[in-house]
Design an enzyme around this catalytic site. Structure first.
Site, PDB file in Angstrom:
ATOM      1  N   ASP A  12      19.049   8.410  -7.558  1.00  0.00           N
ATOM      2  CA  ASP A  12      20.429   7.510  -7.800  1.00  0.00           C
ATOM      3  C   ASP A  12      21.017   6.708  -6.796  1.00  0.00           C
ATOM      4  OD1 ASP A  12      23.266   8.563  -7.604  1.00  0.00           O
ATOM      5  OD2 ASP A  12      23.142   9.216  -6.119  1.00  0.00           O
TER       6      ASP A  12
ATOM      7  N   ASP B 225      24.271   5.392  -5.713  1.00  0.00           N
ATOM      8  CA  ASP B 225      25.556   5.467  -4.523  1.00  0.00           C
ATOM      9  C   ASP B 225      25.140   6.615  -3.675  1.00  0.00           C
ATOM     10  OD1 ASP B 225      27.053   4.000  -5.493  1.00  0.00           O
ATOM     11  OD2 ASP B 225      27.149   4.748  -7.493  1.00  0.00           O
TER      12      ASP B 225
ATOM     13  N   LYS C 103      24.258  13.527 -15.022  1.00  0.00           N
ATOM     14  CA  LYS C 103      24.131  14.129 -14.340  1.00  0.00           C
ATOM     15  C   LYS C 103      25.117  15.921 -14.558  1.00  0.00           C
ATOM     16  CE  LYS C 103      21.591  11.187 -12.004  1.00  0.00           C
ATOM     17  NZ  LYS C 103      22.415  10.188 -10.738  1.00  0.00           N
TER      18      LYS C 103
END
Length: 215
Positions: free
Chosen positions: A11, A13, A136
């Site tokens: 991922d 951020d 997600k």
């Protein structure tokens, strides 16, 4: 503990970089502009595609324009100190061959590229909100990344800071590593939980990548 993998999926951020200040700043302004500050306070923000957040707050007919607005605000904020590397990111990525890792982010490609370019990260493979139909916690983003890298999902390790991302990794049948950069450890369901990437070391071998917790 040592984890063996063929590919590492990150991922962005909250995992590779921190953009929390920028995200809070831009979304607060956006919510005020659209008159949804009260509703916005109850929405789960982190780790979800912006289009889903906007759709939760506004009528369908204004979603495209509102989505373009938040993307513009966040991209424009990058040069204002809107993003910085998290501990361990540079060293860990620098130890990996370009074809052994990918970035899998809920941000749009334009925003993800702006943030990563600002900190000097240039992934060979990146999956963004523009590449998927379900974000997600659906496994689609991570399964697509595994396919792009040509790796069996069961041989991939997901690195995430948000419950939604970890759920996506688990649903994809992947090993999960959680970072406590934005959530507390008890909020994160993962095979391994560490503070950030600086807690880990990687060793690249002919058989793949070995991930270990530093002693």
């Amino acid at each position: 503990m040592t984890i063996h993998a063929h590919a590492l999926l990150f991922d962005n951020d909250g995992t590779l970089v921190s953009s929390l200040a920028s995200v809070d700043r831009c979304w607060a302004r956006w919510a005020e502009e659209h008159g949804v500050t009260r509703e916005f306070a109850r929405v789960e923000l982190h780790g979800r595609p912006a289009v889903e957040i906007v759709a939760d707050l506004l009528p369908a007919d204004v979603v495209p324009e509102a989505l373009a607005r938040i993307e513009a605000l966040e991209v424009e904020d990058v040069p204002n100190g809107g993003v910085h590397l998290l501990p361990g990111t540079k060293a860990l990525l620098g130890a990996l061959p370009a074809d052994r890792w990918a970035v899998v982010t809920s941000a749009t490609r334009r925003l993800a590229e702006a943030r990563l370019d600002a900190v000097g990260i240039l992934p060979k493979t990146m999956i963004t909100a523009d590449d998927i139909t379900r974000g997600k916690p659906d496994p689609e983003p991570y399964l697509l990344a595994a396919r792009e890298l040509g790796v069996d999902p069961a041989r991939c390790v997901v690195f995430e800071d948000a419950p939604a991302g970890l759920a996506a990794g688990r649903a994809a049948g992947m090993t999960t590593v959680a970072l406590t950069t934005t959530h507390q450890a008890h909020e994160l369901d993962a095979d391994l939980v560490v503070q950030d990437l600086s807690a880990l070391s990687v060793l690249v071998t002919d058989a793949g990548v070995e991930i270990s917790v530093r002693g």
